[in-house]
Write an enzyme that holds these catalytic residues in place. Structure first.
Site, short mmCIF file in Angstrom:
data_model
loop_
_atom_site.label_atom_id
_atom_site.label_comp_id
_atom_site.label_asym_id
_atom_site.label_seq_id
_atom_site.Cartn_x
_atom_site.Cartn_y
_atom_site.Cartn_z
N GLN A 156 0.83 -1.20 0.00
CA GLN A 156 0.00 0.00 0.00
C GLN A 156 0.87 1.26 0.00
O GLN A 156 0.56 2.25 -0.68
CB GLN A 156 -0.92 0.00 1.22
CG GLN A 156 -1.98 1.08 1.20
CD GLN A 156 -3.04 0.85 0.12
OE1 GLN A 156 -3.27 -0.28 -0.30
NE2 GLN A 156 -3.65 1.93 -0.32
N VAL A 185 -5.60 6.59 -3.85
CA VAL A 185 -4.93 5.45 -3.20
C VAL A 185 -4.72 5.82 -1.73
O VAL A 185 -3.93 6.72 -1.43
CB VAL A 185 -3.58 5.11 -3.85
CG1 VAL A 185 -2.94 3.92 -3.15
CG2 VAL A 185 -3.76 4.84 -5.33
N GLU A 243 -15.63 4.43 -6.59
CA GLU A 243 -14.99 3.21 -7.08
C GLU A 243 -16.04 2.13 -7.25
O GLU A 243 -16.44 1.46 -6.29
CB GLU A 243 -13.90 2.75 -6.10
CG GLU A 243 -12.72 3.73 -6.00
CD GLU A 243 -11.58 3.18 -5.16
OE1 GLU A 243 -11.76 2.09 -4.53
OE2 GLU A 243 -10.51 3.81 -5.13
#
Length: 275
Positions: A156, A185, A243
């Site tokens: 990540q 992100v 998303e």
């Protein structure tokens, strides 16, 4: 006029007067009844819409209106099992969080990306959901696949830093680039992917919204405990762009209730606190 004729005339007159009096009394009673009825209607209170069958607006819905959901879901899944851990940019995972303690490997036939781990309890529900979706599609091109499930902290971190570089190349300052990148992100330790409770499906692009897989998920994901984690109309609340490909496990009954209330996870967790 003879005495007998006079007597009969008096009797007729008395009868006539009695009839007139009776008619006047009846008319007065009718008028009084009518007036009372009219006044009574004006004073009558309107009935409660909830008992008359009239529609009730969403503003009238309270916690007492929560439907009674069954304890068992499709295929015998435990509908009461839930995971409501809230993770976002404002609510990071604790420093001692065990990132890998409850993971399992997803079989290859369900994967179309490089990552293949998920929380083992969540996988039971996810596998059932994918199998159910595939059973409705003969064309494998329209099958659900897991694109990106669990991500380690380092993975990540790498993805976030790469996004920051893209924003810097677009002309933003360091601070602006970091904030903008976090809407695309999530920062490491603040991403649901770090928990293993969420996954991206098929393709992490807006085009997923126009696929049969997305349509099926919107209609059926809640039956398996999953919700669209970052809805289009909740971006100001989640802090993340829309998303269509990202789904989060919360539990079957929670997913149904979130769908009924049109709430994202941030709203739902707060709703339960105040319930």
């Amino acid at each position: 006029m003879t005495r007998e004729q006079r007597r009969k005339a008096i009797i007729k007159r008395r009868i006539f007067l009695c009839c007139c009096a009776a008619i006047l009394i009846a008319l007065a009673a009718l008028i009084a009844f009518t007036v009372k009825a009219v006044l009574g209607k004006k004073e009558e209170k309107p009935k409660d819409s909830s008992s008359s069958g009239a529609p009730v607006s969403s503003e009238d819905v309270s916690s007492d209106d929560t439907p009674s959901y069954p304890d068992t879901g499709i295929g015998g899944l435990d509908a009461k099992f839930e995971i409501l851990t809230l993770v976002n940019d404002k609510t990071p995972l604790p420093d001692n969080y065990d990132y890998e303690g409850n993971l399992t490997t997803i079989p290859t036939k369900y994967i179309n990306g490089m990552l293949n781990q998920i929380d083992k309890d969540v996988w039971t529900y996810m596998q059932a959901m994918i199998d159910a979706q595939r059973a409705t599609e003969q064309n494998p091109k329209n099958w659900l696949y897991v694109r990106s499930p669990y991500r380690s902290y380092n993975t990540q971190k790498m993805l976030y830093e790469n996004q920051v570089k893209r924003e810097l190349n677009a002309g933003l300052s360091q601070a602006e680039a970091e904030d903008k990148a976090a809407t695309v992100v999530t920062r490491p330790g603040r991403s649901e992917h770090n928990t293993g409770f969420s996954a991206d499906f098929n393709i992490a692009e807006d085009s997923f919204e126009s696929t049969p897989m997305f349509t099926w998920m919107q209609e059926n994901a809640a039956e398996y405990g999953f919700v669209l984690r970052f809805p289009k109309d909740k971006q100001d609340i989640t802090g993340i762009i829309y998303e269509s490909w990202h789904y989060r496990f919360v539990g079957i009954n929670n997913a149904k209730e979130m769908k009924r209330l049109n709430m994202c996870l941030e709203e739902y967790v707060e709703y339960l606190k105040n319930k």
